[in-house]
Design a protein around this motif. Structure first.
Motif, mmCIF file in Angstrom:
data_model
loop_
_atom_site.group_PDB
_atom_site.id
_atom_site.type_symbol
_atom_site.label_atom_id
_atom_site.label_comp_id
_atom_site.label_asym_id
_atom_site.label_seq_id
_atom_site.Cartn_x
_atom_site.Cartn_y
_atom_site.Cartn_z
ATOM 1 N N SER A 93 107.385 -35.610 -13.511
ATOM 2 C CA SER A 93 108.725 -35.249 -13.990
ATOM 3 C C SER A 93 108.749 -35.048 -15.499
ATOM 4 O O SER A 93 109.402 -34.126 -15.999
ATOM 5 N N GLU A 94 108.013 -35.876 -16.231
ATOM 6 C CA GLU A 94 107.992 -35.727 -17.692
ATOM 7 C C GLU A 94 107.356 -34.395 -18.093
ATOM 8 O O GLU A 94 107.835 -33.722 -19.019
ATOM 9 N N ASN A 95 106.291 -34.001 -17.397
ATOM 10 C CA ASN A 95 105.652 -32.717 -17.706
ATOM 11 C C ASN A 95 106.562 -31.538 -17.372
ATOM 12 O O ASN A 95 106.520 -30.507 -18.048
ATOM 13 N N VAL A 96 107.366 -31.684 -16.323
ATOM 14 C CA VAL A 96 108.346 -30.640 -15.991
ATOM 15 C C VAL A 96 109.388 -30.527 -17.104
ATOM 16 O O VAL A 96 109.714 -29.432 -17.571
ATOM 17 N N GLU A 101 110.093 -23.760 -19.840
ATOM 18 C CA GLU A 101 110.195 -22.575 -18.982
ATOM 19 C C GLU A 101 110.586 -22.931 -17.555
ATOM 20 O O GLU A 101 111.215 -22.132 -16.862
ATOM 21 N N ILE A 102 110.221 -24.115 -17.094
ATOM 22 C CA ILE A 102 110.539 -24.487 -15.716
ATOM 23 C C ILE A 102 111.543 -25.642 -15.615
ATOM 24 O O ILE A 102 112.097 -25.880 -14.550
ATOM 25 N N SER A 103 111.771 -26.344 -16.714
ATOM 26 C CA SER A 103 112.742 -27.438 -16.675
ATOM 27 C C SER A 103 114.132 -26.909 -16.336
ATOM 28 O O SER A 103 114.557 -25.886 -16.878
ATOM 29 N N PRO A 104 114.858 -27.583 -15.451
ATOM 30 C CA PRO A 104 116.227 -27.161 -15.123
ATOM 31 C C PRO A 104 117.163 -27.206 -16.328
ATOM 32 O O PRO A 104 118.241 -26.601 -16.296
ATOM 33 N N PHE A 105 116.741 -27.891 -17.397
ATOM 34 C CA PHE A 105 117.615 -28.086 -18.555
ATOM 35 C C PHE A 105 117.196 -27.249 -19.753
ATOM 36 O O PHE A 105 117.823 -27.326 -20.817
ATOM 37 N N GLY A 106 116.140 -26.442 -19.583
ATOM 38 C CA GLY A 106 115.701 -25.594 -20.672
ATOM 39 C C GLY A 106 115.195 -26.412 -21.852
ATOM 40 O O GLY A 106 114.700 -27.528 -21.698
ATOM 41 N N LYS A 107 115.328 -25.850 -23.031
ATOM 42 C CA LYS A 107 114.827 -26.512 -24.232
ATOM 43 C C LYS A 107 115.798 -27.589 -24.702
ATOM 44 O O LYS A 107 116.993 -27.346 -24.840
ATOM 45 N N VAL A 108 115.260 -28.778 -24.959
ATOM 46 C CA VAL A 108 116.065 -29.879 -25.484
ATOM 47 C C VAL A 108 115.372 -30.459 -26.713
ATOM 48 O O VAL A 108 114.178 -30.242 -26.936
ATOM 49 N N GLU A 109 116.130 -31.205 -27.502
ATOM 50 C CA GLU A 109 115.579 -31.739 -28.747
ATOM 51 C C GLU A 109 114.772 -33.015 -28.532
ATOM 52 O O GLU A 109 113.773 -33.256 -29.202
ATOM 53 N N ASN A 110 115.209 -33.841 -27.580
ATOM 54 C CA ASN A 110 114.555 -35.138 -27.413
ATOM 55 C C ASN A 110 114.552 -35.563 -25.954
ATOM 56 O O ASN A 110 115.525 -35.339 -25.229
#
Length: 234
Positions: A93-96, A101-110
């Motif tokens: 899950s952490e690698n996702v 590109e594949i995370s349901p939440f897109g780019k996040v800061e932290n």
């Protein structure tokens, strides 16, 4: 298909008996070995006499009572090896989440793991500016008729997590459940036959805006792959 995590070399064995929640007897190279089971579910559809089991030699043997960890098991149809070791859920899950590109939440800061909130400890807190995203991760190894189901044993812990997510959502934060589905499936539903409370809380959470993301994974030759597909929640 995208490689997410490498487990490494997995040896083969045959399932004999599950002694208790944490221990199983596995036949390895003609010898019976006590192996550690890192999955609180019943998983009887995978752990049955004579079934092929994937095991891995433990590294910190001086601190253990068992020399091997149970990693995966062959389906009764003999078409897939299914990950049944929940110790890997965190890494997968952490690698996702780190792969924007594949995370349901897109780019996040932290991305912060194992965050205590209220009476619970949730798997992740993502922050993006002032936005907070609370996430709980559940591994799903059971699938019947290509319908993935969770849980396969009553889970007061899972129910507590859903209650916490509902409360956080009602207070204005963004909340989500990530379902790591390890058997090829087209749909998902909570297994109300096993845990009616979890099923009720699941649909309540969904109706109140807690996001649900069923993600498909496949174990191939010691590697975990993410499979991009739409899994319907029913």
């Amino acid at each position: 298909m995208k490689k997410i995590y490498e487990i490494g070399n997995i040896e083969k064995g045959k399932f004999i008996e599950r002694i208790n929640r944490f221990i199983a007897d596995i036949e390895i190279n003609g010898k019976t070995e006590r192996c550690h089971v890192h999955d609180s579910g019943r998983i009887k559809e995978l752990l049955f006499l004579g079934n092929e089991i994937g095991i891995k030699k433990a590294e910190n043997l001086e601190k253990r009572k068992t020399a091997y960890d149970v990693i995966c098991a062959l389906t009764s149809e003999k078409d897939e090896m299914i990950l049944i070791n929940s110790a890997y859920h965190r890494y997968i899950s952490e690698n996702v989440l780190k792969d924007f590109e594949i995370s349901p939440f897109g780019k996040v800061e932290n991305i912060k793991a194992e965050v205590k909130i209220g009476e619970s400890r949730l798997d992740y807190l993502l922050t993006n500016g002032n936005e907070k995203i609370w996430i709980e991760v559940k591994g799903v190894s059971l699938s019947e008729g290509r319908v993935a189901k969770f849980p396969d044993a009553p889970s007061t812990r899972a129910c507590k997590h859903l209650k916490e997510l509902i409360k956080l959502k009602e207070n204005g934060d963004r909340c989500a459940v990530i379902l790591l589905i390890f058997r090829d499936s087209d749909k998902f539903r909570p297994k109300y036959e096993t845990d009616e409370e979890f099923s009720k809380l699941f649909y309540e959470a969904k109706s109140k805006g807690v996001e649900i993301y069923p993600l498909q994974f496949k174990l191939i030759e010691g590697n975990i792959y993410y499979i991009e597909k739409n899994i319907e929640i029913i």
